[in-house]
Motif scaffolding. Structure first.
Motif, PDB file in Angstrom:
ATOM      1  N   ALA A 160      -1.171   8.417  -7.313  1.00  0.00           N
ATOM      2  CA  ALA A 160      -2.238   8.965  -6.471  1.00  0.00           C
ATOM      3  C   ALA A 160      -1.673   9.463  -5.149  1.00  0.00           C
ATOM      4  O   ALA A 160      -2.088  10.501  -4.636  1.00  0.00           O
ATOM      5  CB  ALA A 160      -3.321   7.910  -6.232  1.00  0.00           C
ATOM      6  N   ALA A 161      -0.706   8.728  -4.593  1.00  0.00           N
ATOM      7  CA  ALA A 161      -0.076   9.150  -3.336  1.00  0.00           C
ATOM      8  C   ALA A 161       0.713  10.446  -3.530  1.00  0.00           C
ATOM      9  O   ALA A 161       0.693  11.333  -2.672  1.00  0.00           O
ATOM     10  CB  ALA A 161       0.823   8.045  -2.800  1.00  0.00           C
ATOM     11  N   GLU A 184       5.869   3.723   0.452  1.00  0.00           N
ATOM     12  CA  GLU A 184       5.210   2.449   0.184  1.00  0.00           C
ATOM     13  C   GLU A 184       5.410   1.547   1.393  1.00  0.00           C
ATOM     14  O   GLU A 184       6.540   1.347   1.850  1.00  0.00           O
ATOM     15  CB  GLU A 184       5.806   1.796  -1.062  1.00  0.00           C
ATOM     16  CG  GLU A 184       5.113   0.515  -1.443  1.00  0.00           C
ATOM     17  CD  GLU A 184       5.680  -0.111  -2.703  1.00  0.00           C
ATOM     18  OE1 GLU A 184       5.005  -0.988  -3.265  1.00  0.00           O
ATOM     19  OE2 GLU A 184       6.800   0.257  -3.122  1.00  0.00           O
ATOM     20  N   GLY A 234      -3.502   6.558   4.261  1.00  0.00           N
ATOM     21  CA  GLY A 234      -3.504   5.549   3.212  1.00  0.00           C
ATOM     22  C   GLY A 234      -4.124   6.110   1.941  1.00  0.00           C
ATOM     23  O   GLY A 234      -5.098   6.854   2.002  1.00  0.00           O
ATOM     24  N   VAL A 235      -3.544   5.754   0.795  1.00  0.00           N
ATOM     25  CA  VAL A 235      -4.012   6.281  -0.484  1.00  0.00           C
ATOM     26  C   VAL A 235      -4.272   5.115  -1.435  1.00  0.00           C
ATOM     27  O   VAL A 235      -3.393   4.284  -1.658  1.00  0.00           O
ATOM     28  CB  VAL A 235      -2.968   7.244  -1.106  1.00  0.00           C
ATOM     29  CG1 VAL A 235      -3.449   7.763  -2.440  1.00  0.00           C
ATOM     30  CG2 VAL A 235      -2.656   8.392  -0.154  1.00  0.00           C
ATOM     31  N   GLU A 236      -5.460   5.067  -1.995  1.00  0.00           N
ATOM     32  CA  GLU A 236      -5.812   4.087  -3.029  1.00  0.00           C
ATOM     33  C   GLU A 236      -5.332   4.618  -4.371  1.00  0.00           C
ATOM     34  O   GLU A 236      -5.358   5.815  -4.612  1.00  0.00           O
ATOM     35  CB  GLU A 236      -7.312   3.872  -3.070  1.00  0.00           C
ATOM     36  CG  GLU A 236      -7.895   3.293  -1.795  1.00  0.00           C
ATOM     37  CD  GLU A 236      -7.471   1.876  -1.530  1.00  0.00           C
ATOM     38  OE1 GLU A 236      -7.297   1.107  -2.503  1.00  0.00           O
ATOM     39  OE2 GLU A 236      -7.305   1.527  -0.356  1.00  0.00           O
ATOM     40  N   GLY A 237      -4.889   3.746  -5.251  1.00  0.00           N
ATOM     41  CA  GLY A 237      -4.552   4.170  -6.595  1.00  0.00           C
ATOM     42  C   GLY A 237      -3.072   4.198  -6.913  1.00  0.00           C
ATOM     43  O   GLY A 237      -2.687   4.673  -7.969  1.00  0.00           O
ATOM     44  N   GLY A 238      -2.238   3.717  -6.011  1.00  0.00           N
ATOM     45  CA  GLY A 238      -0.822   3.589  -6.317  1.00  0.00           C
ATOM     46  C   GLY A 238       0.012   4.838  -6.059  1.00  0.00           C
ATOM     47  O   GLY A 238      -0.433   5.818  -5.462  1.00  0.00           O
ATOM     48  N   LYS A 288      -1.800  13.292  -3.683  1.00  0.00           N
ATOM     49  CA  LYS A 288      -2.336  13.576  -2.339  1.00  0.00           C
ATOM     50  C   LYS A 288      -1.301  14.304  -1.490  1.00  0.00           C
ATOM     51  O   LYS A 288      -1.629  15.256  -0.776  1.00  0.00           O
ATOM     52  CB  LYS A 288      -2.761  12.261  -1.670  1.00  0.00           C
ATOM     53  CG  LYS A 288      -3.363  12.428  -0.310  1.00  0.00           C
ATOM     54  CD  LYS A 288      -4.681  13.137  -0.385  1.00  0.00           C
ATOM     55  CE  LYS A 288      -5.390  13.130   0.969  1.00  0.00           C
ATOM     56  NZ  LYS A 288      -6.658  13.858   0.915  1.00  0.00           N
ATOM     57  N   SER A 310       0.822  -1.208   0.000  1.00  0.00           N
ATOM     58  CA  SER A 310       0.000   0.000   0.000  1.00  0.00           C
ATOM     59  C   SER A 310       0.857   1.259   0.000  1.00  0.00           C
ATOM     60  O   SER A 310       1.972   1.268   0.511  1.00  0.00           O
ATOM     61  CB  SER A 310      -0.865   0.049   1.263  1.00  0.00           C
ATOM     62  OG  SER A 310      -1.375  -1.191   1.584  1.00  0.00           O
ATOM     63  N   TRP A 311       0.270   2.336  -0.526  1.00  0.00           N
ATOM     64  CA  TRP A 311       0.930   3.635  -0.544  1.00  0.00           C
ATOM     65  C   TRP A 311       0.313   4.542   0.508  1.00  0.00           C
ATOM     66  O   TRP A 311      -0.890   4.528   0.733  1.00  0.00           O
ATOM     67  CB  TRP A 311       0.798   4.263  -1.927  1.00  0.00           C
ATOM     68  CG  TRP A 311       1.695   3.575  -2.904  1.00  0.00           C
ATOM     69  CD1 TRP A 311       1.363   2.523  -3.707  1.00  0.00           C
ATOM     70  CD2 TRP A 311       3.061   3.857  -3.157  1.00  0.00           C
ATOM     71  NE1 TRP A 311       2.454   2.138  -4.452  1.00  0.00           N
ATOM     72  CE2 TRP A 311       3.507   2.962  -4.137  1.00  0.00           C
ATOM     73  CE3 TRP A 311       3.957   4.803  -2.660  1.00  0.00           C
ATOM     74  CZ2 TRP A 311       4.807   2.958  -4.624  1.00  0.00           C
ATOM     75  CZ3 TRP A 311       5.254   4.818  -3.149  1.00  0.00           C
ATOM     76  CH2 TRP A 311       5.667   3.900  -4.109  1.00  0.00           C
ATOM     77  N   TYR A 312       1.189   5.342   1.132  1.00  0.00           N
ATOM     78  CA  TYR A 312       0.787   6.247   2.206  1.00  0.00           C
ATOM     79  C   TYR A 312       1.409   7.611   1.997  1.00  0.00           C
ATOM     80  O   TYR A 312       2.461   7.749   1.367  1.00  0.00           O
ATOM     81  CB  TYR A 312       1.278   5.723   3.564  1.00  0.00           C
ATOM     82  CG  TYR A 312       0.466   4.579   4.096  1.00  0.00           C
ATOM     83  CD1 TYR A 312      -0.523   4.794   5.045  1.00  0.00           C
ATOM     84  CD2 TYR A 312       0.688   3.287   3.651  1.00  0.00           C
ATOM     85  CE1 TYR A 312      -1.276   3.736   5.527  1.00  0.00           C
ATOM     86  CE2 TYR A 312      -0.066   2.226   4.131  1.00  0.00           C
ATOM     87  CZ  TYR A 312      -1.043   2.457   5.076  1.00  0.00           C
ATOM     88  OH  TYR A 312      -1.783   1.425   5.554  1.00  0.00           O
TER      89      TYR A 312
END
Length: 113
Positions: free
Chosen positions: A33-34, A93, A26-30, A37, A2-4
């Motif tokens: 996307a992180a 990550e 936490g960020v959805e979409g890889g 954000k 997961s990406w943060y």
């Protein structure tokens, strides 16, 4: 994994300043996307005040890291003063997780005499 987006800020402990992790988002979409954000948060993230009450300088120090100086003006001792808080905002990550084991119950009589 997961990406943060990780947010660190300075905290004062016993008169010494140190960096402390204060938020894990936490960020959805890889990765992309992180990154988006994190860039948004570098311009909007506020601790301890309303966003409209703060000024800021945003420095991108690497493709995945920002340092933010958040400033706020206030009245004290009959005059205007400005305080500053610093933030690290980073994209990371998650590579490994080990859950915290439950605490062991104290043995009967342990530390109770």
């Amino acid at each position: 994994m997961s990406w943060y987006v990780l947010v660190e800020t300075t905290v004062t402990v016993g008169g010494d300043d140190r960096w402390e992790l204060v938020d894990k988002i936490g960020v959805e979409g890889g990765r992309e996307a992180a990154l988006a954000k994190a860039q948004e948060l570098s311009r909007t993230y506020v601790r301890g005040a309303q966003p409209e009450e703060c000024g800021r300088l945003v420095f991108r120090t690497s493709p995945t890291s920002w340092i933010v100086e958040q400033t706020r003006s206030f009245w004290g001792d009959g005059r205007e003063s400005t305080s500053a808080r610093h933030l690290h905002i980073r994209v990371a990550e998650l590579e490994f997780v080990k859950e915290t084991p439950p605490a062991a119950r104290p043995r009967k009589g342990w530390l109770r005499g």
